[in-house]
Structure formats: structure tokens, C-alpha cells
Scaffold this active site. Structure first.
Site, PDB file in Angstrom:
ATOM      1  N   SER A   1       2.091  10.387  -7.571  1.00 23.09           N
ATOM      2  CA  SER A   1       3.002   8.956  -7.882  1.00 23.09           C
ATOM      3  C   SER A   1       3.381   9.414  -9.159  1.00 23.09           C
ATOM      4  CB  SER A   1       1.504   8.228  -7.987  1.00 23.09           C
ATOM      5  OG  SER A   1       2.405   6.939  -7.434  1.00 23.09           O
TER       6      SER A   1
ATOM      7  N   LYS B   1       6.593  10.917  -4.666  1.00 22.54           N
ATOM      8  CA  LYS B   1       6.646   9.451  -5.158  1.00 22.54           C
ATOM      9  C   LYS B   1       7.141   8.801  -6.236  1.00 22.54           C
ATOM     10  CE  LYS B   1       2.578   5.382  -4.217  1.00 22.54           C
ATOM     11  NZ  LYS B   1       1.631   5.481  -4.020  1.00 22.54           N
TER      12      LYS B   1
ATOM     13  N   LYS C   1       8.088   4.984  -7.944  1.00 21.85           N
ATOM     14  CA  LYS C   1       7.414   3.497  -7.822  1.00 21.85           C
ATOM     15  C   LYS C   1       9.402   3.129  -8.141  1.00 21.85           C
ATOM     16  CE  LYS C   1       2.944   3.566  -8.034  1.00 21.85           C
ATOM     17  NZ  LYS C   1       2.134   2.519  -7.064  1.00 21.85           N
TER      18      LYS C   1
ATOM     19  N   ASP D   1       7.256   3.443  -3.360  1.00 21.09           N
ATOM     20  CA  ASP D   1       6.521   2.575  -3.734  1.00 21.09           C
ATOM     21  C   ASP D   1       6.296   0.963  -3.872  1.00 21.09           C
ATOM     22  OD1 ASP D   1       3.817   1.035  -3.164  1.00 21.09           O
ATOM     23  OD2 ASP D   1       3.203   2.573  -4.321  1.00 21.09           O
TER      24      ASP D   1
ATOM     25  N   GLU E   1       6.530   2.313   1.386  1.00 22.24           N
ATOM     26  CA  GLU E   1       5.317   1.743   1.095  1.00 22.24           C
ATOM     27  C   GLU E   1       5.421   0.116   0.643  1.00 22.24           C
ATOM     28  OE1 GLU E   1       2.935   4.458  -1.603  1.00 22.24           O
ATOM     29  OE2 GLU E   1       1.056   3.004  -1.277  1.00 22.24           O
TER      30      GLU E   1
ATOM     31  N   ASP F   1      -0.187  -0.580   2.399  1.00 18.86           N
ATOM     32  CA  ASP F   1      -1.176  -0.175   1.581  1.00 18.86           C
ATOM     33  C   ASP F   1      -2.005  -1.732   0.704  1.00 18.86           C
ATOM     34  OD1 ASP F   1      -2.528   0.450  -1.296  1.00 18.86           O
ATOM     35  OD2 ASP F   1      -0.892   0.983  -2.237  1.00 18.86           O
TER      36      ASP F   1
ATOM     37  N   LYS G   1      -7.108   3.829   1.529  1.00 19.13           N
ATOM     38  CA  LYS G   1      -8.079   3.592   0.137  1.00 19.13           C
ATOM     39  C   LYS G   1      -8.673   3.139   0.242  1.00 19.13           C
ATOM     40  CE  LYS G   1      -3.869   3.089  -2.763  1.00 19.13           C
ATOM     41  NZ  LYS G   1      -2.855   1.738  -3.949  1.00 19.13           N
TER      42      LYS G   1
ATOM     43  N   GLY H   1      -4.099   6.447  -3.957  1.00 14.61           N
ATOM     44  CA  GLY H   1      -5.446   6.585  -5.180  1.00 14.61           C
ATOM     45  C   GLY H   1      -4.717   5.759  -6.191  1.00 14.61           C
TER      46      GLY H   1
HETATM   47  O1  OSB Z   1       0.101   1.374  -5.282  1.00  9.69           O
HETATM   48  O2  OSB Z   1      -0.696   3.410  -4.654  1.00  9.69           O
HETATM   49  C1  OSB Z   1      -0.346   2.301  -5.688  1.00  9.69           C
HETATM   50  C2  OSB Z   1      -2.442   3.698  -8.623  1.00  9.69           C
HETATM   51  C3  OSB Z   1      -2.651   2.564  -9.549  1.00  9.69           C
HETATM   52  C4  OSB Z   1      -3.391   1.210  -7.931  1.00  9.69           C
HETATM   53  C5  OSB Z   1      -1.786   1.139  -6.984  1.00  9.69           C
HETATM   54  C6  OSB Z   1      -1.496   2.200  -7.041  1.00  9.69           C
HETATM   55  C7  OSB Z   1      -1.543   3.506  -7.770  1.00  9.69           C
HETATM   56  C8  OSB Z   1      -0.636   4.348  -7.391  1.00  9.69           C
HETATM   57  C9  OSB Z   1      -1.406   5.924  -7.991  1.00  9.69           C
HETATM   58  O3  OSB Z   1       0.485   4.582  -7.028  1.00  9.69           O
HETATM   59  C10 OSB Z   1      -1.883   6.864  -7.361  1.00  9.69           C
HETATM   60  C11 OSB Z   1      -2.866   8.199  -7.617  1.00  9.69           C
HETATM   61  O4  OSB Z   1      -3.521   8.077  -8.283  1.00  9.69           O
HETATM   62  O5  OSB Z   1      -1.792   8.852  -8.503  1.00  9.69           O
HETATM   63 MG    MG Z   2       1.352   1.879  -3.042  1.00 11.62          MG
END
Ligand code: OSB
Ligand code: MG
Length: 370
Positions: A135, A161, A163, A188, A213, A238, A262, A290
């Protein structure tokens, strides 16, 4: 298992690079590590709260309060033969799912160690390795985004992925697709858009995204169903999914075609397995999200992601992608074909580096049964 002692540690780990999302920029990860001692065995779990309620309404302080004043007094001194008996001890606590998940995961680790089997086996895992992705936070420029993507592809990750947020979306997606026409790519939004942005998502349909996402509100289910009707690209929820009931509602309304699980967000491994099973029955793929966990949380995530319907790559990356020094050994590594081994030793299957854990602990408290 007799619950003799519980310890909470507020830890603060520096990230190798700041992680920027539509929710803000993180430079450190602050979580609560939970240790449970029972009849000569220590179980470890990670509570994935953050200092402020940017992703979830819970925070380090609320989870500490609920564990110290509500849940821990209700479990100390009890003897459990199943995890569901433990869940009954705190079923009266409404919400506070991350707090519950942190403790529940430590109990799962105790139980697996007492049975001398891996957490993966105890949870019903069927895989020895899982496909993993990375990510990538929002980047200041297209060049730096392309640099990050190439770097992670070279390390072997099976999907990328990124953001996104308004104004920081299509130009990055287009540039990545142009340079890497074949990779598995997903985005995401962490709830950064509204239904009024439907044209932006229609444009995204031209870039062969695996999924989009959490585009809309962090608790929304209905508006996502309206957006999904307009799109072929699967929406993946999510933030909006907190329970098997939410998952059921989202699937009934066709708000998404994929779910990110999660354990912290849904209250633990038990609830995660219910969502996994519901989705398996309905042919809905799930994948493991994650929360930038330390090696303690990551070990548990891998165990859960070894269940059969975790059919898309998880946000479970190598230790070095997050921290210069993890608090467990061995550290987690990704293979050149984008996989990570599921720990197969008893329990979470990693050793805690006590000195390293002490070095990142900013506060701790212990609780004993009388
Ligand atoms: O939205 O998936 C998410 C990290 C912190 C809070 C929300 C998210 C995330 C990530 C990180 O996308 C994923 C990772 O742990 O590598
Ligand atoms: Mg997410």
C-alpha cells in the site's frame, strides 16, 4: 487457559518513510501491544488504534481505558477452554472493536501455544504462503510515485495499491498504467469522495483497476450501493464493515463486490472468520487489510490470511517496508514472486525481541489476578 496476568504497552515505532493518505500523514505508528500470561505461556496481540480518531473512532486512550476499566477486570482470573467463552466475558461492551481484537488475538496466541499448534492451524488456515501486496501512500509528484511503484515491483510484490484523494487521483493512476500496463493495481480513497464525484470514478474505469477501496463515507453502506450500480469496477469496503451484520447488509444491497478484512476493525479473529465464511458462501472474495502493524500484528494477519477465501493479495508487506527494526524475529520478507510465508511454529510463530520492545514502549501497565 487461566488468565493470570495481562500487560499493556503503548508502543511508538518510527516508519521508514511518512505515510500519507486522505486522512493525513503518519510518521510513527502508535499501537498497544497486549501480553497475556497463562500457565507458563505468554500470548501476544496488537491493538491497532492510533493516537487520534482519523481512521476509526477508537484511539490509544480509548482502547487503554476500555481494556483497563472494562474488559481486563472481566477476564482476569477466569479459566477459558474456548475463545468464545472469553468473548462472552466482554460481550456487554458495546463497540470498541479494536480494544477487543487486541486482547482476543493475544488469547488466540495463548491457546495455540498451549495446544502446540500454529495460529494458522487453530484459525482454520489452509495455506502455507499468502500473496501479498503493498500500500503506497500519496506522493508529492508523479515521478516519485512511479519510483515507489518500480521499487516495490522489483521487490516482488504481487499487486500495488495507491492511496488517492480528490485532485490526487487520475493523474497518478494514468501515469502508473502507462508505465506498467499489466500490473495488478488498486486504489484506496479512505472515504475522501462523495456521490457527486461519480464522473471521477467513471474515468477510473478506463485503467483496469482490480478494485476501488472505500470511496465514500466511513460508515456508509447505502451510497456505496448507488455508486456501485454506476460502475463495473468492483467497490471494496474497508471502513464501513465493522461486523458480519454490516457485511451481510453491504452484500444484500450490492454496495461492494469485495471486502477488506482487518481483525482490529471488526473486533477480532472470530468476527473476521464469520465475515470470511459469509463471503465464501456468497462467492465474494476477501483480502487482508493492514494497519501498519509491527511484527506481532503482522504474524496474526498472516495466520488469518491463510484461510481459503482470502483470495486476493493482502496489505501485508515486509517488515523493512515499515520499520528499520521490527520488534519480532525473524523479520517478515516478501519473495520475488510476491508471497510471504505463514509462520508455522506454535502460536503467532515469531519471537518477541524484548529489548527492542522495551526501546519502543512509551507507557506500560500490568494487571494481575488476585
Ligand atoms: O485504509 O487500508 C487502509 C493504513 C492505516 C490505516 C488504514 C489503511 C492503511 C493502509 C496500510 O493502507 C496497509 C499496510 O498495513 O500496509
Ligand atoms: Mg483501506
Amino acid at each position: 487457559m487461566l488468565i493470570e496476568r495481562i500487560e499493556l504497552r503503548h508502543v511508538k515505532l518510527k516508519l521508514v518513510k511518512p505515510f500519507e493518505t486522505s486522512m493525513g500523514v503518519e510518521t510513527h505508528e502508535e499501537h498497544i501491544i497486549v501480553r497475556v500470561d497463562s500457565e507458563g505461556v505468554s500470548g501476544w496481540g496488537e491493538c491497532v488504534v492510533e493516537p487520534l480518531p482519523t481512521y476509526s473512532p477508537e484511539t490509544v486512550s480509548t482502547a487503554w481505558h476500555i481494556l483497563r476499566d472494562g474488559i481486563i477486570p472481566a477476564v482476569l482470573g477466569n479459566r477459558y477452554s474456548t475463545i468464545s467463552e472469553a468473548l462472552d466475558s466482554w460481550s456487554w461492551v458495546r463497540g470498541h472493536r479494536m480494544a477487543k481484537a487486541g486482547l482476543e488475538s493475544a488469547l488466540w496466541d495463548v491457546m495455540a501455544k498451549q495446544k502446540n499448534i500454529s495460529l494458522s492451524s487453530l484459525l482454520g488456515g489452509t495455506r502455507r504462503t499468502v500473496d501479498v501486496g503493498v500500500s503506497i501512500g500519496m506522493q508529492p509528484s508523479i515521478e516519485s510515485m512511479l519510483g515507489e511503484v518500480s521499487n516495490f515491483l522489483e521487490q516482488g510484490y504481487a499487486r500495488i495499491k495507491i492511496k488517492i484523494a480528490p485532485e490526487r487521483d487520475l493523474k497518478f493512476i494514468k501515469a502508473i498504467r502507462l508505465k506498467f500496463p499489466e500490473i495488478t493495481l488498486q486504489v484506496d480513497a479512505n472515504s475522501a469522495y462523495t456521490l457527486g464525484d461519480v464522473d471521477i470514478f467513471r474515468d477510473m474505469e478506463n485503467y483496469n483497476l482490480l478494485l476501488i477501496e472505500q470511496p465514500l463515507g466511513y460508515e456508509d453502506i447505502y451510497d456505496h450501493s448507488l455508486l456501485q450500480r454506476e460502475l463495473k469496477t468492483p467497490i471494496c469496503l474497508d471502513e464501513s464493515i465493522h461486523s458480519v451484520g454490516d457485511a451481510n447488509a453491504a452484500l444484500a444491497l450490492k454496495s461492494c463486490q469485495i471486502i477488506n478484512i482487518k481483525p482490529g476493525r471488526v473486533g477480532g479473529f472470530s468476527e473476521s472468520i464469520k465475515i470470511h465464511n459469509l463471503c465464501a458462501d456468497k462467492n465474494i472474495p476477501v483480502w487482508h487489510g493492514g494497519m501498519l502493524e509491527s511484527g506481532i500484528g503482522r504474524a496474526g494477519n498472516l495466520a488469518l490470511a491463510s484461510l481459503p477465501n482470502f483470495s486476493l493479495p493482502g496489505d501485508i508487506s515486509a517488515s523493512k517496508r515499515y520499520f528499520t527494526q521490527d520488534i519480532v524475529e525473524p523479520e517478515f520478507v516478501v519473495t520475488s514472486d510476491g508471497k510471504m510465508d505463514v509462520p508455522d511454529k506454535p502460536g503467532i510463530g515469531v519471537d518477541i525481541l524484548e529489548d527492542q520492545l522495551s526501546a519502543v514502549t512509551v507507557e506500560s501497565e500490568e494487571f494481575r489476578s488476585n
